[in-house]
Design a protein around this motif. Structure first.
Motif, PDB file in Angstrom:
ATOM      1  N   ALA A   1       4.329 -17.284 -15.997  1.00  0.00           N
ATOM      2  CA  ALA A   1       3.568 -17.256 -14.470  1.00  0.00           C
ATOM      3  C   ALA A   1       3.465 -15.256 -14.597  1.00  0.00           C
ATOM      4  CB  ALA A   1       4.974 -17.688 -13.944  1.00  0.00           C
ATOM      5  N   PHE A   2       2.799 -14.945 -13.603  1.00  0.00           N
ATOM      6  CA  PHE A   2       2.775 -13.593 -13.683  1.00  0.00           C
ATOM      7  C   PHE A   2       3.563 -13.132 -12.325  1.00  0.00           C
ATOM      8  CE2 PHE A   2      -0.474 -10.444 -11.964  1.00  0.00           C
ATOM      9  CZ  PHE A   2       0.083  -9.715 -12.980  1.00  0.00           C
ATOM     10  N   THR A   3       4.709 -12.573 -12.769  1.00  0.00           N
ATOM     11  CA  THR A   3       5.327 -12.542 -11.666  1.00  0.00           C
ATOM     12  C   THR A   3       5.167 -10.613 -11.840  1.00  0.00           C
ATOM     13  OG1 THR A   3       7.380 -13.958 -12.833  1.00  0.00           O
ATOM     14  CG2 THR A   3       7.910 -11.421 -10.889  1.00  0.00           C
ATOM     15  N   LEU A   4       5.260 -10.424  -9.899  1.00  0.00           N
ATOM     16  CA  LEU A   4       4.170  -8.982 -10.061  1.00  0.00           C
ATOM     17  C   LEU A   4       4.805  -7.991  -8.775  1.00  0.00           C
ATOM     18  CD1 LEU A   4       2.274  -6.421  -9.527  1.00  0.00           C
ATOM     19  CD2 LEU A   4       0.966  -8.139  -7.958  1.00  0.00           C
ATOM     20  N   LEU A   5       5.563  -7.163  -9.507  1.00  0.00           N
ATOM     21  CA  LEU A   5       6.298  -6.759  -8.492  1.00  0.00           C
ATOM     22  C   LEU A   5       6.294  -5.090  -7.692  1.00  0.00           C
ATOM     23  CD1 LEU A   5       8.746  -4.866  -7.126  1.00  0.00           C
ATOM     24  CD2 LEU A   5       9.147  -3.825  -9.616  1.00  0.00           C
ATOM     25  N   TRP A   6       5.094  -5.652  -6.737  1.00  0.00           N
ATOM     26  CA  TRP A   6       4.480  -4.210  -5.727  1.00  0.00           C
ATOM     27  C   TRP A   6       5.404  -4.120  -4.475  1.00  0.00           C
ATOM     28  CZ3 TRP A   6      -0.732  -3.815  -6.591  1.00  0.00           C
ATOM     29  CH2 TRP A   6      -1.568  -2.702  -6.606  1.00  0.00           C
ATOM     30  N   HIS A   7       5.633  -2.538  -4.020  1.00  0.00           N
ATOM     31  CA  HIS A   7       6.652  -2.452  -3.044  1.00  0.00           C
ATOM     32  C   HIS A   7       5.699  -2.021  -1.785  1.00  0.00           C
ATOM     33  CE1 HIS A   7       8.175  -0.939  -7.246  1.00  0.00           C
ATOM     34  NE2 HIS A   7       9.584  -1.212  -6.343  1.00  0.00           N
ATOM     35  N   ASN A   8       6.122  -2.129  -0.386  1.00  0.00           N
ATOM     36  CA  ASN A   8       5.898  -2.630   0.197  1.00  0.00           C
ATOM     37  C   ASN A   8       5.637  -1.259   1.199  1.00  0.00           C
ATOM     38  OD1 ASN A   8       8.389  -2.496   0.770  1.00  0.00           O
ATOM     39  ND2 ASN A   8       8.042  -2.452   3.124  1.00  0.00           N
ATOM     40  N   CYS A   9       5.588  -0.499   0.129  1.00  0.00           N
ATOM     41  CA  CYS A   9       5.176   1.550   0.878  1.00  0.00           C
ATOM     42  C   CYS A   9       3.951   1.674  -0.288  1.00  0.00           C
ATOM     43  CB  CYS A   9       5.969   2.302   0.211  1.00  0.00           C
ATOM     44  SG  CYS A   9       7.168   2.697  -1.922  1.00  0.00           S
ATOM     45  N   SER A  10       3.518   1.474  -1.084  1.00  0.00           N
ATOM     46  CA  SER A  10       2.526   1.362  -1.843  1.00  0.00           C
ATOM     47  C   SER A  10       1.154   0.697  -1.198  1.00  0.00           C
ATOM     48  CB  SER A  10       2.812   0.549  -3.329  1.00  0.00           C
ATOM     49  OG  SER A  10       4.007   0.960  -4.075  1.00  0.00           O
ATOM     50  N   PHE A  11       1.333   0.589  -0.493  1.00  0.00           N
ATOM     51  CA  PHE A  11      -0.485   0.444   0.506  1.00  0.00           C
ATOM     52  C   PHE A  11      -1.045   1.680   1.114  1.00  0.00           C
ATOM     53  CE2 PHE A  11       2.270  -3.814   0.024  1.00  0.00           C
ATOM     54  CZ  PHE A  11       0.647  -4.283  -1.117  1.00  0.00           C
ATOM     55  N   ASN A  12      -1.133   2.611   0.380  1.00  0.00           N
ATOM     56  CA  ASN A  12      -1.169   3.892   1.102  1.00  0.00           C
ATOM     57  C   ASN A  12      -3.012   4.171   1.474  1.00  0.00           C
ATOM     58  OD1 ASN A  12       0.941   5.210  -0.179  1.00  0.00           O
ATOM     59  ND2 ASN A  12      -0.202   4.814  -1.925  1.00  0.00           N
ATOM     60  N   ASP A  13      -3.934   3.367   1.482  1.00  0.00           N
ATOM     61  CA  ASP A  13      -5.138   2.965   1.477  1.00  0.00           C
ATOM     62  C   ASP A  13      -6.077   1.623   0.992  1.00  0.00           C
ATOM     63  OD1 ASP A  13      -6.038   3.476  -1.242  1.00  0.00           O
ATOM     64  OD2 ASP A  13      -5.716   5.598  -1.177  1.00  0.00           O
ATOM     65  N   ALA A  14      -7.673   2.049   1.346  1.00  0.00           N
ATOM     66  CA  ALA A  14      -7.900   0.973   1.191  1.00  0.00           C
ATOM     67  C   ALA A  14      -8.161  -0.088  -0.301  1.00  0.00           C
ATOM     68  CB  ALA A  14      -9.326   0.671   1.892  1.00  0.00           C
ATOM     69  N   ALA A  15      -7.888   1.440  -0.739  1.00  0.00           N
ATOM     70  CA  ALA A  15      -7.896   0.809  -2.381  1.00  0.00           C
ATOM     71  C   ALA A  15      -7.172  -0.329  -3.214  1.00  0.00           C
ATOM     72  CB  ALA A  15      -8.355   1.575  -3.416  1.00  0.00           C
TER      73      ALA A  15
END
Length: 238
Positions: free
Chosen positions: A214-228
């Protein structure tokens, strides 16, 4: 993927989340993952007193509404034990009990609880025993903060073993393959929201699946700064 500390503004001694973009990011994460056919796990910090711990409290109405909202949409709610818990079985147990109590009050059914240590803090032997004694089903902490990849040597979930006590635990490990900040942040790999960063993370995803894991990905909900950042995330969850 994980829950990150909510930030609010103090008004009359209470946190005001009306303009909090991080809550809106949770909705967006659920939207795009539902489109991709994924279930997301959101981990909540239910205690702690360190400066790195949460600003919110589990008895706040906005947090209770958020829990119900996540559950109603079919996503997972889990535990994010606070900064100092990795060496403290009593505190781990207390924070797990808080989450169970709140979920019960809100009528949110669950069969098994899992999560991840705050800041990926881990002491081999002790931290796993903390989780087992708290009755938690799985942990997904084991990755290195400064560089993503296969700390456990596998992308497969496995039953943990206590080498200090020479016994098999009841706790399962879901190896963490990528934490977004490990690749993006300057104090780690420092690749930013670039094509190079995306290609690197996709290569780990491909290798995870190639090995049948499995590909377990941790992405914090504060890490959406822009469209990129949003575009990169959407590429990774497909």
């Amino acid at each position: 993927m994980a829950w990150n500390t909510l930030r609010g503004v103090l008004r009359g001694g209470h946190l005001d989340y009306t303009k909090d973009p991080y809550i809106k990011n949770i909705d967006w994460m659920m939207d795009v993952n539902e489109q991709a056919g994924n279930q997301v796990a959101f981990y909540f910090i239910t205690g702690g007193s360190h400066a790195f711990d949460a600003y919110y409290r589990m008895n706040e109405p906005v947090i209770r509404r958020l829990l119900r909202h996540i559950h109603e949409r079919g996503h997972e709610i889990g535990l994010h034990p606070s900064y100092m818990t990795y060496l403290n079985p009593e505190q781990t147990q207390q924070e797990a009990n808080v989450l169970r109590y709140v979920l019960g009050e809100e009528g949110i059914a669950y069969s098994q609880l899992g999560g991840r240590q705050h800041y990926l803090r881990w002491q081999t032997g002790q931290t796993a025993r903390n989780w087992e004694s708290a009755g938690l089903y799985y942990d997904s902490t084991l990755s290195y903060a400064d560089h993503p990849g296969f700390r456990c040597g596998t992308s497969h979930e496995f039953i943990m073993f206590d080498i200090e006590q020479s016994r098999q635990l009841e706790l399962r490990q879901r190896p963490l393959i990528v934490m977004e900040s490990s690749v993006i942040e300057e104090n780690y790999m420092g690749l930013g929201y670039t094509d190079e960063a995306l290609a690197y993370m996709l290569s780990l995803k491909k290798l995870s699946f190639l090995m049948g894991g499995a590909f377990t990905l941790l992405w914090h909900n504060c890490s959406f700064n822009d469209a990129a950042s949003r575009s990169m995330y959407k590429e990774l969850i497909q």
